[in-house]
Design an enzyme around this catalytic site. Structure first.
Site: not given
Length: 292
Positions: A203, A227, A276
């Protein structure tokens, strides 16, 4: 955030409140909200506590509210199914009685089968020949955010992008970036821990790839970023204390949303894949930034 590998391992050591319910610690941090990779990794650790003998092969997660970096997070694991070869779990993370994160994950009894892999991309410089990501940000923008120091438990080396460095041809992708990454020190041999650390580091740079073609500093007052969802597939065993190539592309950015995908390679094989979507809202000083 963890300043070294030992602190990162401690961050992923959850307290069991009762069966299926766990408390995750928070690190010291300058971030205004909990790092998404931390919640992702702690959720995977929590799920693993209820699956004794199987290996996670996929997860799909949504970041629903910003996490408060000053309070611990409660992880509630629901057993959805235990079949002959697969197990499914749902993990809900809560703070102050509100759900901040939800994840479904699937576990598999390892078995022999067909085997092939994408190869390592050609022409990637070795990690020791690459500058640190911190050095690249300083050179490009004339300053560095102290927030980049939040990830000192990891060593991240910049291996090129399709933006200013021109080390990668954009080709069919809107944006492309590669980094080498590993923990700063050795990790214990537990493969579940290595998977959790891989989720943690996945991430860190993925959303930023969607800003590569644009003249913006990702971690700055110029940007509001977060995110929103994250999916990950674990293909092979991995050691996160050895170099991993994170090969990332962003096929699209539009309407303040960036979409990116990533391949994580080690030892000449693909060990994991991820995707993502996140908020990449351009703002200015003095402009109010609404909540996600």
């Amino acid at each position: 955030m963890p300043q070294n590998t030992a602190e990162l391992v401690d961050l992923l050591d959850l307290e069991e409140i009762e069966v299926g319910l766990y408390r995750g610690p928070q690190p010291r941090t300058q971030l205004q909200r909990t790092f998404g990779g931390q919640v992702l990794a702690q959720s995977l650790v929590a799920a693993y506590r209820t699956v004794p003998e199987r290996t996670c092969h996929s997860l799909n997660a949504y970041f629903l509210r910003p996490g408060n970096a000053d309070k611990p997070i409660i992880y509630d694991v629901e057993v959805l199914r235990d079949g002959s070869a697969f197990s499914s779990r749902r993990v809900v993370a809560r703070q102050n009685g509100k759900t901040i994160f939800a994840m479904n994950c699937s576990f598999h009894e390892l078995e022999p089968g067909l085997d092939h892999s994408d190869p390592m991309p050609p022409g990637v410089p070795a990690p020791e020949d690459c500058p640190t990501l911190f050095e690249v940000m300083a050179q490009r923008f004339g300053h560095t955010s102290p927030l980049w120091k939040e990830w000192d438990a990891l060593e991240v080396r910049f291996a090129g992008d399709s933006g200013r460095s021109h080390q990668i041809a954009a080709g069919s992708h809107g944006a492309h970036m590669r980094v080498w990454v590993r923990t700063s020190d050795a990790l214990p041999d537990d493969p579940r821990l290595h998977q959790a650390v891989l989720a943690y580091l996945s991430d860190m740079t993925l959303l930023s790839v969607s800003t590569v073609p644009h003249e913006v500093a990702f971690l700055s007052e110029q940007m509001q970023v977060a995110s929103i969802d994250h999916a990950m597939w674990f293909h092979r065993s991995v050691r996160c204390d050895e170099w991993i190539l994170y090969d990332q592309v962003s096929p699209s950015a539009s309407q303040a949303l960036g979409f990116s995908t990533g391949r994580l390679l080690q030892g000449g094989e693909l060990v994991a894949s991820c995707s993502q979507e996140g908020l990449i809202r351009v703002v200015g000083k003095g402009i109010a930034t609404p909540n996600v």
